[in-house]
Design a protein around this motif. Structure first.
Motif, short mmCIF file in Angstrom:
data_model
loop_
_atom_site.label_atom_id
_atom_site.label_comp_id
_atom_site.label_asym_id
_atom_site.label_seq_id
_atom_site.Cartn_x
_atom_site.Cartn_y
_atom_site.Cartn_z
N LEU A 1 0.84 -1.19 0.00
CA LEU A 1 0.00 0.00 0.00
C LEU A 1 0.88 1.24 0.00
O LEU A 1 2.11 1.15 0.00
CB LEU A 1 -0.94 -0.02 1.22
N THR A 2 0.25 2.41 0.01
CA THR A 2 0.96 3.68 -0.08
C THR A 2 0.91 4.42 1.24
O THR A 2 -0.17 4.59 1.82
CB THR A 2 0.34 4.56 -1.19
N ILE B 1 -4.21 1.41 8.58
CA ILE B 1 -4.71 1.32 7.21
C ILE B 1 -6.09 1.96 7.14
O ILE B 1 -6.96 1.66 7.95
CB ILE B 1 -4.79 -0.15 6.76
N THR B 2 -6.28 2.86 6.18
CA THR B 2 -7.57 3.51 6.05
C THR B 2 -8.62 2.57 5.46
O THR B 2 -8.30 1.70 4.65
CB THR B 2 -7.49 4.77 5.17
N VAL B 3 -9.87 2.77 5.87
CA VAL B 3 -11.00 2.08 5.24
C VAL B 3 -11.81 3.08 4.41
O VAL B 3 -12.94 2.79 4.02
CB VAL B 3 -11.89 1.37 6.28
N PRO C 1 -9.44 1.56 -3.91
CA PRO C 1 -10.54 0.88 -3.21
C PRO C 1 -10.42 -0.64 -3.27
O PRO C 1 -10.71 -1.32 -2.27
CB PRO C 1 -11.78 1.39 -3.95
N ALA C 2 -9.97 -1.17 -4.39
CA ALA C 2 -9.83 -2.62 -4.52
C ALA C 2 -8.74 -3.15 -3.59
O ALA C 2 -8.89 -4.20 -2.96
CB ALA C 2 -9.53 -3.00 -5.96
N GLU C 3 -7.62 -2.41 -3.49
CA GLU C 3 -6.53 -2.84 -2.61
C GLU C 3 -6.97 -2.83 -1.15
O GLU C 3 -6.70 -3.78 -0.39
CB GLU C 3 -5.33 -1.93 -2.79
N ALA D 1 -8.42 -5.47 3.89
CA ALA D 1 -9.37 -5.50 5.02
C ALA D 1 -10.01 -6.88 5.13
O ALA D 1 -10.12 -7.43 6.23
CB ALA D 1 -10.42 -4.42 4.83
N ARG D 2 -10.44 -7.42 4.02
CA ARG D 2 -11.07 -8.74 4.04
C ARG D 2 -10.10 -9.78 4.59
O ARG D 2 -10.47 -10.61 5.43
CB ARG D 2 -11.49 -9.13 2.62
N ARG D 3 -8.86 -9.73 4.15
CA ARG D 3 -7.89 -10.74 4.56
C ARG D 3 -7.51 -10.63 6.03
O ARG D 3 -7.10 -11.61 6.64
CB ARG D 3 -6.65 -10.66 3.66
#
Length: 202
Positions: free
Chosen positions: A46-47, A104-106, A137-139, A144-146
């Protein structure tokens, strides 16, 4: 903003369909050997708040505390971040070299690196040991799911999400998770120190 429970959990389901922590276990013993080895921590790239791409594998050798927040949150996220900032201070010189925080942002549509940099500064986050991450958004949806974090936008533009803090050891193994924001910071500090070897050294 919803808070979905509190306490430390020590089981984790890593699957392609869904990821959700199950079961609960509070550890009275404190050494690293007494913390469960849940499995390999899910990888991500991520960034960060200065626009640099960071991968989980880049942080090998450090103990990680991974949280999920969003910058425009007015209630629970600031409380969690403030709690982590308190732990940052208590870790002292070990923060950065031995222990590293990842938030990590949501809300990736709004939380650009610049927005996260301002948020980090407002919460006294030391950039030497704390990365605030965003992505597409996909990343964000995938990471988040994982990690077992569920989130959704509300009609008013806020984000309801689970609060789950994951501790990852120096080899990249997920060891324990804290659910909610009402966890005992002393307990998390002991876990961070034991995983980093600090508790044994002192």
């Amino acid at each position: 903003m919803k808070t979905w429970g509190a306490g430390r959990i020590a089981a984790f389901v890593l699957s392609a369909a869904a990821a959700w922590p199950t079961g609960a276990l509070c550890h009275e013993t404190r050494g690293e050997q007494h913390l469960s080895k849940i499995g390999p921590a899910p990888e991500f790239t991520l960034t960060n708040q200065v626009g640099k791409r960071i991968a989980l594998k880049d942080l090998r050798g450090k103990v990680l505390a991974i949280t999920f927040i969003f910058a425009s949150c007015a209630d629970t996220c600031p409380l969690l971040t403030a709690k982590m900032a308190g732990l940052q201070d208590r870790l002292g010189a070990d923060f950065g070299p031995r222990v590293y925080f990842v938030s990590i942002t949501v809300d990736p549509e709004r939380d650009t690196p610049e927005v996260l940099k301002r948020y980090a500064g407002a919460h006294r986050a030391n950039p030497a040991g704390w990365a605030f991450l965003t992505g597409t958004p996909a990343e964000i949806s995938e990471v988040a799911r994982r990690y077992g974090v569920f989130y959704k936008k509300t009609p008013r533009g806020d984000v309801d999400h689970t609060f789950l803090t994951s501790l990852v050891d120096r080899s990249g193994t997920l060891r324990v998770q804290y659910m909610g924001i009402r966890f005992n910071p002393d307990e998390m500090l002991r876990d961070l120190q034991s995983l980093s070897g600090v508790a044994k050294a002192r």
